[in-house]
Motif scaffolding. Structure first.
Motif, PDB file in Angstrom:
ATOM      1  N   LEU A 111       8.748  -7.465   2.093  1.00 53.13           N
ATOM      2  CA  LEU A 111       8.814  -7.017   1.226  1.00 53.13           C
ATOM      3  C   LEU A 111       9.785  -7.812  -0.122  1.00 53.13           C
ATOM      4  N   LEU A 165       8.182   0.075  -4.087  1.00 49.25           N
ATOM      5  CA  LEU A 165       9.058  -0.938  -4.312  1.00 49.25           C
ATOM      6  C   LEU A 165       9.088  -0.983  -5.690  1.00 49.25           C
ATOM      7  N   SER A 174       5.953   0.700   0.703  1.00 47.20           N
ATOM      8  CA  SER A 174       5.404  -0.805  -0.282  1.00 47.20           C
ATOM      9  C   SER A 174       5.509   0.017  -1.570  1.00 47.20           C
ATOM     10  N   ASP A 175       4.784   1.279  -1.408  1.00 46.10           N
ATOM     11  CA  ASP A 175       3.919   2.356  -2.722  1.00 46.10           C
ATOM     12  C   ASP A 175       5.131   2.629  -3.846  1.00 46.10           C
ATOM     13  N   SER A 199       6.824  -9.387  -2.938  1.00 44.54           N
ATOM     14  CA  SER A 199       7.063  -8.663  -3.980  1.00 44.54           C
ATOM     15  C   SER A 199       7.682  -8.279  -4.438  1.00 44.54           C
TER      16      SER A 199
END
Length: 1112
Positions: A272, A240, A237-238, A275
Motif C-alpha cells: 500500500l 487506508l 485498503s478501504d 497508495s
C-alpha cells in the motif's frame, strides 16, 4: 496463576509401591491439596441467605479459589449458587462480588498440574456471561478483568474463536479504553486470523479514537494496535485514508512523532506504499483539507521524508493554506531536498521549487512569523551557495528576482551576489542596459543604508564607466552619475563618500565635455564640507589606526590636484582654470574658518606643495614640476601677462616668440594665499614646507611679475617673522627643542632670494630688509644673514652704501668660527670689488675689515682655503685702501699675523712647522725652514732588527693565535710593544684558509716624546696545495697619533715546507703606499725579509725573523 502437573511421574509411583524411598518427590510436595466445596458453603451462597452473607461467602470462596484447586464440578456448583446475583436487579456490590469470584475461579482453576486445562468448555460459558452481561455498559472494568483472565490478556482464545471478533467490535463501542487496547494488541498479534473480517471497522474506530482523544495513554495504545495490524495483519485498503489521516494528525504531537514516522515507514514498505503517498498528495491538493493545517503538515512531513521530488506540485498546492506550520514543514522538506540532491535537480524541478519559494516569500509578508522568515532566508542562502558552486540548474534570473524582493532583509553577502549577477547584464549588448544600471543604483545605492553594498555598486559603476566611457560617457553621466551622486556630500557614510568622490575624480579627469562642470560642482560640495574637529581630539589623534571623518575632503582635494595637473595639458583649458580657482578658494576657506585639524593641515600641505611646484618659461607658459623631477609646460595655459605699464618699458628682443593665446591662470591668487599662510599658519610642518620651497619659486620671476603679486608685502611679512618674538608660540605640532631661531633659519633664505626683486621693493622696504638681516646676526641664523647681506651689497648698493659702516662694525662682534669663516670672508671679498660702496670709508672701517679677517689666518683652526682666502682679503683691502692709511695698517696687520698665522707654528711639530712655513706668504723664516727641511730628508733609515716570539694554539676548524712582539730600532731609538690577536679559519678541506687579524700597538719614541696608538685590521687569503703554499695578504692600517696616517699594503708570499719538522724559507716582496692625512706626504718602500720557522710540536712553534727595509 501457577500451573502444576496433575500426575506423578512413573518413577515416583514405582518407588512408592515398592517402598524404596519414603521421601516424597518435589512435585508431590508442591502439589496443593484439592478443596472440597461442602454443602454448608453452598447453603450459605443460597438465595435464602442474606445478600450480605452471600457476598461475604463469595469473597471467601474467591480467596480459596486463588490458593487451592477445587474438586471436580465444584466450579459448576458454585456458579449455580451465585448465578442469580448477576441479574440487573441486584445491587452493584453483589455483581462486583460475583465478577471477582468468577475472575478468581478462572485464574485459580484455569490449568491443572498434571491434566492440563480443567475449565474446558466452561471458558466459553464464562465468555458468554461477560458478553451478554446486562446492562452492557456497566461494570466494564470488572468484566474486562474477567476477560483478560479468561484469554490470558488476549493471547489464548481457545473455545472463543468464533465469537471473539464480534465481542471486540461490541466492546469497542462500549468500553474502548487503554486497558482494552492493550488486550487488543495481543489479540491482533496472536489471533489475527480470527479478526480479518472486522479489521477495517476496528482500524476506523481506533483512528477515530486517536483523532478525538487527548489522553496520551490512549493514543499510545491506539498506535500500538495500528502497528500490530500493519505488522501481523493486512491493513484494509478501504481503511487506508482514515489511517493516513490519523497518522498525519498524530505526528504533530511531539511525543508520538517518532512512533508515527516508524509506523508510516512500515506502511510505505508494504503493497500500500504508493497508495499511501497518493493519498497524502491528494490530501495536500484537495480544497476540503486546506483548513486542516495539522493534517497538511503531517502529510508534508511524511512525503517530504521519502520522495519530495515527485510531490513538489502537491507542495505548491498545499501553499494555498496560509498556515505557518505547513509552510515551515514545506521549507524543511525542500531544504533537505536541495542539500542532498541539489546538483542533480533539473530545470523543471527548479521551476517548481522557485514557485514554492516565491509563495513562501509572499506568506512571510502576510504571516509575519520570525521563525518562518528565518528558515526561508536560510533556504535562499542554501540555493545561493549552490549557485556559487555552479550546481544551480534553474533560472538564475527568476531566482535573483526572488532575492531582490527581500534584498532589504538579506545579509550583505547575499545582496553582493545579487548585485554581481545584475552587473553581468549591464553592457551595451543588452537592451536598456543604462536604465538597468540606473535602477541598480536607485535600489542599492540611494535607497540602501549598508555601506558594503553601496560601495559594491560604486565599484560596478566605476567599471562600467571605465569600459564604456569612450562611446557612452555623456549618456552615463547624464542619466546615472549626476542624478545618483549629486547629494553625496550630505551622505552619512564616510567610506561611501570617499569612494564616490574618487569615482567622480577619475571620471572628471578624463571628461572633456560640458558635463565636467556638473562633476566638478559635486566635488566642490564635498571639498567644502567642514573640517572642524568632532571633539576635543580628532579621531586620528585619539586612535592612529582610526579613519578621520574628513577623509573624503582630503580625497576630493587630492583629486582636484590630479585633475588640474591633467587638464593643464588638454583642451578645453577652461577646465584647468576652474579647478585652479577651486583649490585657491579652498585654501582661503581654511584660513577664514581657522581649520587646525590633522586632515586640514595635511590638505594644506599637499596644495601648497603643488602650488609651489608651478613654473613658467619665457613664453609665460605654465608648467609643473612632477615628482620625478620632469618639468613640462602647458601649450594651453599661461600666467597673466602682468601690468601693461610695467611691460611697456621693456622692449622685446628681435626674433622673440609671442606668448600663446589661451586660458590665463594668474599666480596672484596663489601668491595671496601664500601670504595668508605666512601670516596665519599654525602648523609648523606646513609653514616649513612653504618657506623651504619659496626660494625655488622666486627664481621664476615671470611667474610672479606677470601678475599683481606684492613682493613688497611678502618682504614685509618675512621681516616681521624674523623679528617676531612670539612666533614660536603661534605654531603648533613643533618638534622637541623648537625655538624662534628655527623659524629664522627658514625665513632668511627666502629673504636672500627676495633681494633679486629689489626693483619691486620700496626704499623703506629695502632698508627694513637689510636691518632685519642685521638683527639676525646675533642669532644662529647669522651665517645665512651674512650670505643675504652679501647679496644685498650686489643687488641694493644704494641702500647698502649708507648702512655699510655700521654693518662692518657689527660684523666685528661676531666670533671667528669655522661656520662663519666662509660667509664672512666671501662678504669682504665681494665688497672689495665694489669700490663705490666703500669710497667714503675712514680708517676705522678699514681697521674693522682687518680685524674681521686676521683671526681667519690661524692655520691651526681653519683649513687651507679659509687661511688662503683670509690672506687674499687682507692683501686686497690693504691694496685698495688709501696710501695714507697703509703706513698705519702695516704694524696692525703684522701684529695680527704674528698672533694668528705665525705663533701656532712654534707649538707644533717640526714637520708641521715646515709645511706651514712653506705655505705662508708673510714673514717667512728661512733658518727654521731649512733646518726642518733637512730633518725631513734625513728620515731615511737602512735597517730594522726585530725579534718576535709567537705562541700558537689551534684546533680545527678554528685557530687562535696570541703574539707578543718587542722591536728595537737602531736609528730612531724607538721602543715598540705590540700585542696581536689572530683568528684563522680553514675552509674547503684546508686547501683555502681565511685569516682575520686585529692588532693593537703601543710605541714610544725617543726623539720627541710621543705616544702612538695603532689599530690594524688585516685580511689574509691562503691557498695550499701539497707542501707548497701561496699567500696573498691585504692590510689596512689606521694610526692614531699626532700625524694621523692611512696605509695600504699588498704582499705576495711563496713558501716551501716539509713535515714533521718544518724549515720554512720565505721570500717576501712588499710594495707599500702610505698617505699621511696631516702632511700630505707620499712614501714608497721596498722590503725584503728572510724568515726562519721551527715547529717543535703540533701546538708550539718558535719563529725568528730578520727584516731589512729600505724606505724612499
Amino acid at each position: 496463576m501457577n500451573k502444576q502437573p496433575s500426575k506423578e511421574s512413573l518413577k515416583d509411583k514405582v518407588h512408592i509401591w515398592f517402598g524404596i524411598s519414603s521421601t516424597p518427590s518435589k512435585q508431590t510436595e508442591s502439589k496443593p491439596s484439592e478443596f472440597i466445596i461442602t454443602l454448608d458453603i453452598l447453603k450459605e451462597l443460597h438465595p435464602d441467605c442474606g445478600l450480605s452473607n452471600r457476598i461475604r461467602v463469595a469473597n471467601h470462596v474467591s480467596d480459596l479459589a486463588k490458593a487451592k484447586k477445587f474438586e471436580e464440578h465444584a466450579v459448576e456448583a458454585v456458579w449455580k449458587a451465585v448465578e442469580d446475583m448477576l441479574t440487573p436487579e441486584q445491587p452493584p456490590e453483589a455483581r462486583h462480588a460475583v465478577l471477582l469470584l468468577l475472575r478468581a475461579v478462572i485464574q485459580g482453576q484455569y490449568v491443572d498440574f498434571l491434566c492440563g486445562e480443567r475449565l474446558g468448555p466452561l471458558r466459553a460459558f464464562f465468555f458468554k456471561v461477560i458478553r451478554d452481561y446486562q446492562p452492557s455498559n456497566e461494570d466494564l472494568s470488572d468484566r474486562l478483568e474477567v476477560f483478560k483472565a479468561l484469554t490470558e490478556n488476549g493471547k489464548d482464545i481457545t473455545y472463543l474463536e468464533e465469537d471473539i471478533a464480534g465481542f471486540v467490535l461490541l466492546w469497542m463501542d462500549i468500553g474502548l479504553t487503554a486497558d482494552f487496547l492493550h488486550v487488543l494488541v495481543n489479540l491482533v498479534k496472536f489471533n489475527s486470523c480470527y479478526l480479518d473480517q472486522n479489521v477495517s471497522v476496528m482500524v476506523q474506530k481506533i483512528c477515530l479514537l486517536c483523532n478525538r482523544t487527548t489522553a496520551s495513554t490512549d493514543i499510545e495504545m491506539a498506535l500500538q494496535v495500528l502497528d500490530a495490524v500493519v505488522c501481523y495483519n493486512c491493513l484494509p485498503s478501504d481503511s487506508l485514508t482514515v489511517f493516513i489521516i490519523t497518522l498525519c494528525r498524530t505526528v504533530n504531537v511531539k511525543e508520538f512523532c517518532e512512533s508515527c514516522w516508524k509506523l508510516m515507514r512500515k506502511v510505505l514498505g508494504t503493497h500500500l506504499g504508493h497508495s499511501a503517498i497518493y493519498t497524502m498528495c491528494r490530501i495536500m491538493e484537495e480544497r476540503a483539507y486546506m483548513e486542516d493545517s495539522p493534517l497538511l503538515r503531517g502529510a508534508v512531513f511524511f512525503v517530504g521524508m521519502n520522495t519530495p521530488t515527485l510531490v513538489l506540485p502537491s507542495f505548491y498546492k498545499a501553499m494555498w493554506c496560509a498556515n505557518e506550520m505547513v509552510s515551515y514543514e514545506i521549507v524543511l522538506s525542500i531544504t533537505r531536498l536541495i542539500k542532498k540532491y541539489g546538483k542533480e535537480l533539473q530545470v523543471v524541478t527548479w521551476d517548481i521549487l522557485l514557485g514554492i519559494i516565491e509563495r513562501l516569500l509572499q506568506q512571510i509578508q502576510s504571516i509575519g512569523s520570525a521563525e518562518l522568515k528565518s528558515i526561508v532566508f536560510e533556504l535562499l542562502t542554501t540555493v545561493e551557495e549552490l549557485y556559487e558552486q555552479n550546481g544551480f540548474h534553474g533560472s538564475s534570473d527568476k531566482f535573483f528576482s526572488l532575492v531582490e524582493k527581500c534584498a532589504d532583509k538579506r545579509p550583505d553577502a547575499s545582496v553582493l551576489t545579487l548585485i554581481s549577477y545584475r552587473a553581468q547584464s549591464i553592457q551595451p549588448a543588452k537592451d536598456g542596459w543604462i536604465q538597468n544600471l540606473h535602477r541598480l543604483m536607485e535600489k542599492f545605492f540611494r535607497n540602501e543604508s549598508r555601506g558594503v553594498i553601496r560601495i559594491k555598486v560604486l565599484h560596478i559603476l566605476s567599471f562600467v564607466l571605465s569600459t564604456n566611457r569612450q562611446l557612452y560617457e555623456e549618456e552615463l553621466i547624464e542619466v546615472v552619475v549626476v542624478p545618483q551622486l549629486s547629494g553625496i556630500a550630505e551622505d552619512r557614510d564616510l567610506a561611501v563618500r570617499r569612494q564616490a568622490t574618487q569615482l567622480l575624480v577619475d571620471l572628471a579627469e578624463s571628461c572633456s565635455t560640458h558635463h565636467f562642470t556638473s562633476l566638478l560642482d559635486i566635488i566642490q560640495r564635498v571639498a567644502s564640507r567642514s573640517l572642524v574637529c568632532p571633539g576635543p581630539l580628532e579621531v586620528s589623534e585619539r586612535d592612529p589606526t582610526a579613519e578621520s571623518p574628513m577623509e573624503d575632503v582630503r580625497t576630493a582635494i587630492r583629486g582636484l590636484l590630479e585633475i588640474l595637473q591633467s587638464k593643464l595639458y588638454s583642451l578645453p583649458a577652461s577646465h584647468a582654470s576652474r579647478v585652479y580657482e577651486l583649490l585657491i578658494g579652498h585654501l582661503q576657506l581654511h584660513y577664514k574658518s581657522k581649520y587646525s585639524s590633522a586632515v586640514a593641515c595635511s590638505i594644506r600641505l599637499q596644495v601648497f606643495d603643488f602650488l609651489l611646484m608651478m613654473r613658467t618659461d619665457s613664453l609665460h607658459r605654465l608648467g609643473f614640476l612632477s615628482k620625478d623631477g620632469v618639468l613640462r609646460f602647458s601649450p594651453y595655459c599661461h600666467c597673466d601677462m602682468g601690468e601693461p605699464e610695467k611691460r611697456g618699458s621693456e622692449k622685446k628682443p628681435a626674433g622673440s616668440v609671442s606668448p600663446p593665446a589661451g586660458t590665463c591662470l594668474p599666480y596672484s591668487p596663489a601668491f595671496n594665499v601664500l601670504l595668508q599662510c605666512l601670516k596665519m599658519e599654525t602648523d609648523w610642518k606646513v609653514l616649513k614646507l612653504v618657506l623651504d620651497k619659496m626660494p625655488w619659486t622666486l627664481q621664476y620671476k615671470v611667474l610672479l611679475l606677470s601678475s599683481p603679486c606684492s613682493i613688497d608685502q611678502l618682504c614685509s611679512t618675512l621681516c616681521s617673522m624674523v623679528t617676531d618674538r612670539l612666533i614660536s608660540e603661534r605654531l603648533k605640532k613643533t618638534p622637541d627643542g623648537f625655538s624662534r631661531t628655527d623659524v629664522q633659519l627658514a625665513v632668511v633664505p627666502v629673504l636672500t632670494a627676495i633681494t633679486s626683486y629689489h626693483n619691486y621693493l620700496e626704499q623703506a622696504r629695502q632698508r627694513e630688509l637689510v636691518q632685519c638681516l642685521e638683527a639676525g646676526l646675533i642669532y644662529r641664523c647669522a651665517k645665512q644673514c651674512v650670505v643675504a647681506l652679501t647679496m644685498c651689497t650686489v643687488e641694493m648698493p644704494d641702500i647698502m652704501i649708507k648702512l655699510l659702516p655700521a654693518l662692518i662694525v657689527k660684523l666685528t662682534h661676531i666670533s671667528a668660527t669655522v661656520a662663519m669663516a666662509s660667509p664672512m670672508l666671501e662678504f669682504l671679498s665681494t665688497l672689495v670689488r665694489l669700490p663705490h660702496l666703500y669710497a667714503y670709508f675712514v680708517a676705522e672701517q678699514y681697521v674693522s675689515v682687518f680685524a674681521i679677517s686676521l683671526p681667519y689666518t690661524n692655520p691651526s683652526k681653519f683649513n687651507q682655503y679659509i687661511v688662503s682666502l683670509a690672506h687674499h682679503v687682507i692683501s686686497m683691502w690693504f691694496i685698495r685702501c688709501r696710501l695714507t692709511f697703509r703706513k698705519d695698517f702695516v704694524q696692525y696687520i703684522t701684529k695680527g699675523l704674528r698672533s694668528n698665522a705665525l705663533m701656532p707654528f712654534d707649538d707644533t711639530q717640526d714637520t708641521q712647522s715646515s709645511f706651514r712655513a712653506r705655505s705662508t706668504s708673510l714673514n717667512e723664516r728661512p733658518k727654521r725652514y731649512t733646518h726642518t727641511h733637512t730633518h725631513t730628508h734625513g728620515r731615511c733609515h737602512c735597517s730594522l732588527l726585530s725579534l718576535c716570539l709567537c705562541l700558537s694554539l689551534f684546533s680545527l676548524p678554528l685557530s687562535l693565535s696570541l703574539c707578543l712582539s718587542l722591536s728595537l730600532s737602531l736609528l730612531s731609538s724607538s721602543l715598540s710593544v705590540s700585542l696581536s690577536l689572530s683568528l684563522l679559519s680553514p675552509l674547503f678541506l684546508s686547501l683555502l684558509s681565511v685569516s682575520l687579524s686585529v692588532s693593537l700597538s703601543v710605541s714610544l719614541s725617543s726623539l720627541f716624546l710621543s705616544l702612538c696608538l695603532s689599530l690594524s685590521l688585516s685580511l689574509s687569503l691562503s691557498l695550499s696545495l701539497l707542501s707548497s703554499s701561496l699567500s696573498v695578504s691585504l692590510s689596512v692600517s689606521v694610526s692614531l697619533s699626532s700625524l694621523s696616517s692611512l696605509s695600504v699594503s699588498l704582499s705576495l708570499s711563496v713558501s716551501l715546507s716539509s713535515l714533521p719538522l718544518s724549515l720554512s724559507l720565505c721570500l717576501s716582496v712588499s710594495l707599500s703606499l702610505s698617505l699621511s692625512l696631516s702632511l700630505f706626504s707620499l712614501s714608497l718602500s721596498l722590503s725584503v725579509s728572510l724568515s726562519l720557522s721551527l715547529s717543535l710540536s703540533l701546538f708550539l712553534s718558535l719563529c725568528l725573523s730578520l727584516c731589512l727595509s729600505v724606505s724612499l
